[in-house]
Structure formats: structure tokens, C-alpha cells
Scaffold this motif. Structure first.
Motif, PDB file in Angstrom:
ATOM      1  N   LEU A  54       0.863  -1.180   0.000  1.00 19.61           N
ATOM      2  CA  LEU A  54       0.000   0.000   0.000  1.00 19.61           C
ATOM      3  C   LEU A  54       0.899   1.228   0.000  1.00 19.61           C
ATOM      4  N   VAL A  55       0.748   2.098  -1.002  1.00 14.71           N
ATOM      5  CA  VAL A  55       1.643   3.243  -1.193  1.00 14.71           C
ATOM      6  C   VAL A  55       0.838   4.537  -1.182  1.00 14.71           C
ATOM      7  N   PHE A  56       1.327   5.515  -0.394  1.00 15.50           N
ATOM      8  CA  PHE A  56       0.754   6.851  -0.373  1.00 15.50           C
ATOM      9  C   PHE A  56       1.823   7.838  -0.838  1.00 15.50           C
ATOM     10  N   LEU A  57       1.511   8.635  -1.853  1.00 12.65           N
ATOM     11  CA  LEU A  57       2.416   9.669  -2.352  1.00 12.65           C
ATOM     12  C   LEU A  57       1.846  11.025  -1.979  1.00 12.65           C
ATOM     13  N   ILE A  58       2.586  11.788  -1.161  1.00 12.37           N
ATOM     14  CA  ILE A  58       2.093  13.080  -0.668  1.00 12.37           C
ATOM     15  C   ILE A  58       3.018  14.168  -1.197  1.00 12.37           C
ATOM     16  N   SER A  59       2.563  14.910  -2.194  1.00 15.10           N
ATOM     17  CA  SER A  59       3.423  15.871  -2.883  1.00 15.10           C
ATOM     18  C   SER A  59       2.574  16.878  -3.639  1.00 15.10           C
ATOM     19  N   ASP A  60       3.229  17.966  -4.070  1.00 13.04           N
ATOM     20  CA  ASP A  60       2.550  18.887  -4.980  1.00 13.04           C
ATOM     21  C   ASP A  60       2.852  18.533  -6.436  1.00 13.04           C
ATOM     22  N   PHE A  61       3.702  17.496  -6.636  1.00 17.13           N
ATOM     23  CA  PHE A  61       4.032  17.011  -7.970  1.00 17.13           C
ATOM     24  C   PHE A  61       4.502  18.153  -8.879  1.00 17.13           C
ATOM     25  N   ALA A  62       5.302  19.066  -8.304  1.00 15.89           N
ATOM     26  CA  ALA A  62       5.733  20.257  -9.039  1.00 15.89           C
ATOM     27  C   ALA A  62       6.590  19.904 -10.246  1.00 15.89           C
ATOM     28  N   ASP A  63       7.354  18.815 -10.168  1.00 20.86           N
ATOM     29  CA  ASP A  63       8.198  18.407 -11.296  1.00 20.86           C
ATOM     30  C   ASP A  63       7.717  17.085 -11.882  1.00 20.86           C
ATOM     31  N   PHE A  64       6.407  16.981 -12.026  1.00 20.72           N
ATOM     32  CA  PHE A  64       5.819  15.759 -12.566  1.00 20.72           C
ATOM     33  C   PHE A  64       6.060  15.727 -14.077  1.00 20.72           C
ATOM     34  N   ASP A  65       7.128  15.055 -14.474  1.00 22.13           N
ATOM     35  CA  ASP A  65       7.517  15.006 -15.881  1.00 22.13           C
ATOM     36  C   ASP A  65       7.348  13.596 -16.421  1.00 22.13           C
ATOM     37  N   ALA A  66       7.878  13.362 -17.612  1.00 23.62           N
ATOM     38  CA  ALA A  66       7.726  12.056 -18.249  1.00 23.62           C
ATOM     39  C   ALA A  66       8.383  10.952 -17.422  1.00 23.62           C
ATOM     40  N   ALA A  67       9.542  11.251 -16.817  1.00 17.33           N
ATOM     41  CA  ALA A  67      10.237  10.246 -16.005  1.00 17.33           C
ATOM     42  C   ALA A  67       9.419   9.883 -14.770  1.00 17.33           C
ATOM     43  N   ALA A  68       8.841  10.891 -14.105  1.00 15.52           N
ATOM     44  CA  ALA A  68       8.010  10.634 -12.923  1.00 15.52           C
ATOM     45  C   ALA A  68       6.753   9.865 -13.309  1.00 15.52           C
ATOM     46  N   SER A  69       6.156  10.226 -14.440  1.00 15.38           N
ATOM     47  CA  SER A  69       4.962   9.526 -14.909  1.00 15.38           C
ATOM     48  C   SER A  69       5.263   8.058 -15.177  1.00 15.38           C
ATOM     49  N   ARG A  70       6.416   7.797 -15.772  1.00 14.40           N
ATOM     50  CA  ARG A  70       6.812   6.422 -16.067  1.00 14.40           C
ATOM     51  C   ARG A  70       7.025   5.613 -14.783  1.00 14.40           C
ATOM     52  N   GLU A  71       7.722   6.213 -13.805  1.00  9.95           N
ATOM     53  CA  GLU A  71       7.971   5.510 -12.545  1.00  9.95           C
ATOM     54  C   GLU A  71       6.675   5.271 -11.775  1.00  9.95           C
ATOM     55  N   LEU A  72       5.778   6.245 -11.805  1.00 10.72           N
ATOM     56  CA  LEU A  72       4.494   6.087 -11.112  1.00 10.72           C
ATOM     57  C   LEU A  72       3.666   4.981 -11.766  1.00 10.72           C
ATOM     58  N   GLY A  73       3.676   4.934 -13.081  1.00 13.05           N
ATOM     59  CA  GLY A  73       2.950   3.888 -13.785  1.00 13.05           C
ATOM     60  C   GLY A  73       3.483   2.509 -13.447  1.00 13.05           C
ATOM     61  N   ARG A  74       4.797   2.374 -13.366  1.00 20.39           N
ATOM     62  CA  ARG A  74       5.402   1.092 -13.014  1.00 20.39           C
ATOM     63  C   ARG A  74       5.053   0.704 -11.582  1.00 20.39           C
ATOM     64  N   ALA A 124       2.399   1.493  -9.945  1.00 21.37           N
ATOM     65  CA  ALA A 124       0.981   1.131  -9.864  1.00 21.37           C
ATOM     66  C   ALA A 124       0.695  -0.262 -10.401  1.00 21.37           C
ATOM     67  N   LEU A 125       1.617  -0.836 -11.181  1.00 21.54           N
ATOM     68  CA  LEU A 125       1.409  -2.169 -11.719  1.00 21.54           C
ATOM     69  C   LEU A 125       1.410  -3.232 -10.628  1.00 21.54           C
ATOM     70  N   GLN A 126       2.150  -2.994  -9.535  1.00 21.35           N
ATOM     71  CA  GLN A 126       2.260  -4.018  -8.505  1.00 21.35           C
ATOM     72  C   GLN A 126       1.792  -3.561  -7.126  1.00 21.35           C
ATOM     73  N   CYS A 127       1.443  -2.295  -6.982  1.00 24.74           N
ATOM     74  CA  CYS A 127       1.066  -1.762  -5.669  1.00 24.74           C
ATOM     75  C   CYS A 127      -0.284  -1.051  -5.741  1.00 24.74           C
ATOM     76  N   GLN A 128      -0.906  -0.904  -4.572  1.00 24.28           N
ATOM     77  CA  GLN A 128      -2.124  -0.100  -4.464  1.00 24.28           C
ATOM     78  C   GLN A 128      -1.685   1.317  -4.102  1.00 24.28           C
TER      79      GLN A 128
END
Length: 321
Positions: A200-220, A222-226
Motif C-alpha cells: 500500500l503506497v501513499f504519495l504526498i506531494s505537490d508534484f511540481a516536477d511531474f515530468d515524463a520520467a516521474a509519470s513512467r515511474e508512477l505507472g510502473r 501502480a502495476l504491482q502496488c495499491q
């Protein structure tokens, strides 16, 4: 007034006693999607896998390869066909929390900085999960570092993690980082390395630098975690203040923000809306819960498990009346 006296730097940094006092009182519920199991010998949650756990699931016709020790002799005798029992395997599930306290989070116009709101949210989630028998740890992201904390259940381990949350809001106040700050993608990569399937994962941020690399890591991730994204923001980030000229400062230089020009006001609001929309779009695609946290909101109300489980994908977190 909170349950403790407000310190001189209230709202700017989070103190350890403040985060300890954030522990909700009474029964808080569970973030487990399938509910608690009745037995605790092997783990606390029903998993999606079937195995020889302690929670009975169903009886079905015997198939080659089934364990003969699970044959249900009563059903077999009654039906004349061999049947076997299936069990819902119990798995212990760790909880990982990412708390962002970088420079972009050191801002807020209502009650506290976003970084302090994030630390309080992380502390509340920690206490709720600990009271439910979970092991809790995570990653603390500051202007200087990305620190990892192994999930713990012991009082000492939990207090160490909560202290790291408080210290994270203070790090960098006396001096600025000599170079570029750690990125959100770096922290997500660190978090993904520590996670295991079902975490179970909670991400607490303003995601100020939410770029392609962050999107890719977040997607990965989410494949195995809630995963739940708690999007921390301030009302002044959504739209400029009323028309006028406002002096603004980053702690060193001072500039003038012109809020009179319609084009500037529209561009300002558009930048925030696009950032939020990008995160929400990925959340919908990947089955990630998206929960806005606005400075000044009632965290204990927003983060109640029954509310998070019910409206986490539709949004919550407006300020308390």
C-alpha cells in the motif's frame, strides 16, 4: 487550537510532538481493499492469490495437481465426486509513504506550508496503519536528499520514521541546496525498489516536477502496488489573488506580481490546471486513487479510511468550514 500548544514556528516546520499528537483517537478503520481477515497467524489481509492460508474461500471439483490434504470428504461423500477446499491466502502487507518537503512545498497561505500539511498527513496515515497492525516506512524527499526508511511495526521504528517526517520539513531552512534538488522521479524509483507486490503506497506531494520520467515511474509502481496520490496544493496556486500588484519573494530576491492583466491571470491558472489534469489522467488510467489536499483542510476528516476508500478516486480535501 490543536491538542498541543502551537510553537513559534507553527505552520513553517512540523515538530515531532505535533506529529505524535496527530494520532487519531478511537477506532479508525482500515485501508485494506478486501477488509480484515478474522485470523492473524500469517498476515492481515486477503490477497488476490489462493493458497493454503487460514481463510476458507470455496469448495470446487478436484483437479489434477490439487493437494490431496485439502479434499473435502463430506462434500465428496454427498456428491459422489471428489471436491477440494480452496483458501484465501493471507499476506502481510507493508505500507510505504512518500513525503515531499522540497522547496516548492515550502509555501502556503492558509494555516501551514504545504510541506507541514504533507508531514501531518503522512503522520496520520502512519498512525492509522500502525493501529491496524501494518508495518510502515517510506521515503522522505527534501531539498538536499532522498532518505529511505524500512517498514517497521515497533514503537522505536515508527517514532524514528515520524521524526524523519518532522526533520524533513526543517531541512534546508538555514541554507539552500548547493545544486539541483532531488527529483520526484528519483524518489519514486527509490520507492519502487523498496515495494513488493501488494504494498500500500501513499504519495504526498505537490508534484511540481511531474515530468515524463516521474509519470513512467508512477505507472510502473501502480502495476504491482495499491497507490494513492495525495495532491497537496494551496488556493493561491489555483488562481491569482484579486487584481493588483503584489510583492513576492523567494527568501532572497523580491519581485512584483502583476495580477491586473487578464492574459497573465489566465496563463497562471492554466499552468496549475494542466499539472493537476496530467496527474489525474494518469491516476484514471492506472487505477490510482487521487485525493486533493488543500492547505487549511481538516486532515483527520479527509484521511478517514472509510472516506478515502469511498471517494479517493473522485477527490476530497477542501478546507474545513
Amino acid at each position: 487550537m490543536s491538542r498541543i500548544e502551537r510553537h513559534a514556528s507553527y505552520g513553517l516546520v512540523a515538530e515531532l510532538d505535533e506529529l505524535i499528537a496527530a494520532r487519531p483517537e478511537g477506532t479508525t478503520g482500515s485501508f485494506a481493499p478486501g477488509g480484515r481477515v478474522r485470523t492473524r497467524q500469517l498476515g492481515g489481509y486477503r490477497s488476490i492469490f489462493r493458497g493454503r492460508g487460514m481463510e476458507f474461500d470455496e469448495v470446487r471439483a478436484y483437479q489434477p495437481g490439487d493437494d490431496i490434504r485439502t479434499i473435502d470428504w463430506r462434500v465428496t461423500a454427498r456428491t459422489g465426486r471428489t471436491h477440494t477446499k480452496l483458501f484465501q491466502e493471507e499476506r502481510e502487507r507493508p505500507v510505504l509513504i512518500l513525503m515531499d518537503a522540497r522547496s516548492s512545498m515550502r509555501f502556503g497561505t492558509r494555516d501551514t506550508f504545504k510541506s507541514v500539511l504533507a508531514a501531518k498527513a503522512a503522520a496520520i496515515l502512519t498512525w492509522i496503519c500502525v493501529s491496524d497492525g501494518d508495518r510502515v516506512g517510506g521515503v522522505v524527499l527534501t531539498p538536499f536528499s532522498v532518505s529511505s526508511h524500512r517498514p517497521e511495526r515497533s514503537r522505536t521504528g515508527i517514532l524514528h520514521f515520524v521524526k524523519a517526517l518532522a526533520d524533513g520539513t526543517r531541512e534546508g531552512f538555514e541554507r539552500r541546496p548547493p545544486g539541483a534538488e532531488p527529483s520526484l522521479s528519483d524518489a519514486l524509483m527509490r520507492l519502487r525498489a523498496a515495494a513488493r507486490p501488494g504494498t500500500l503506497v501513499f504519495l504526498i506531494s505537490d508534484f511540481a516536477d511531474f515530468d515524463a520520467a516521474a509519470s513512467r515511474e508512477l505507472g510502473r509502481l501502480a502495476l504491482q502496488c495499491q497507490v494513492s496520490c495525495l495532491f497537496v496544493h494551496d488556493q493561491l496556486e489555483e488562481a491569482m489573488p484579486p487584481r493588483g500588484a503584489y510583492p513576492i519573494s523567494d527568501g532572497e530576491g523580491v519581485a512584483l506580481m502583476d495580477a491586473d492583466r487578464p492574459a497573465e491571470r489566465a496563463a497562471y491558472a492554466k499552468r496549475f490546471a494542466e499539472r493537476r489534469a496530467a496527474i489525474e489522467a494518469l491516476a484514471r488510467q492506472r487505477g490510482i486513487a487521487f485525493v486533493p489536499l488543500l492547505t487549511g483542510c481538516d486532515l483527520e476528516e479527509v484521511l478517514r479510511p472509510e472516506r478515502m476508500n469511498r471517494v479517493g478516486r473522485s477527490g476530497a480535501g477542501r478546507p474545513a468550514a
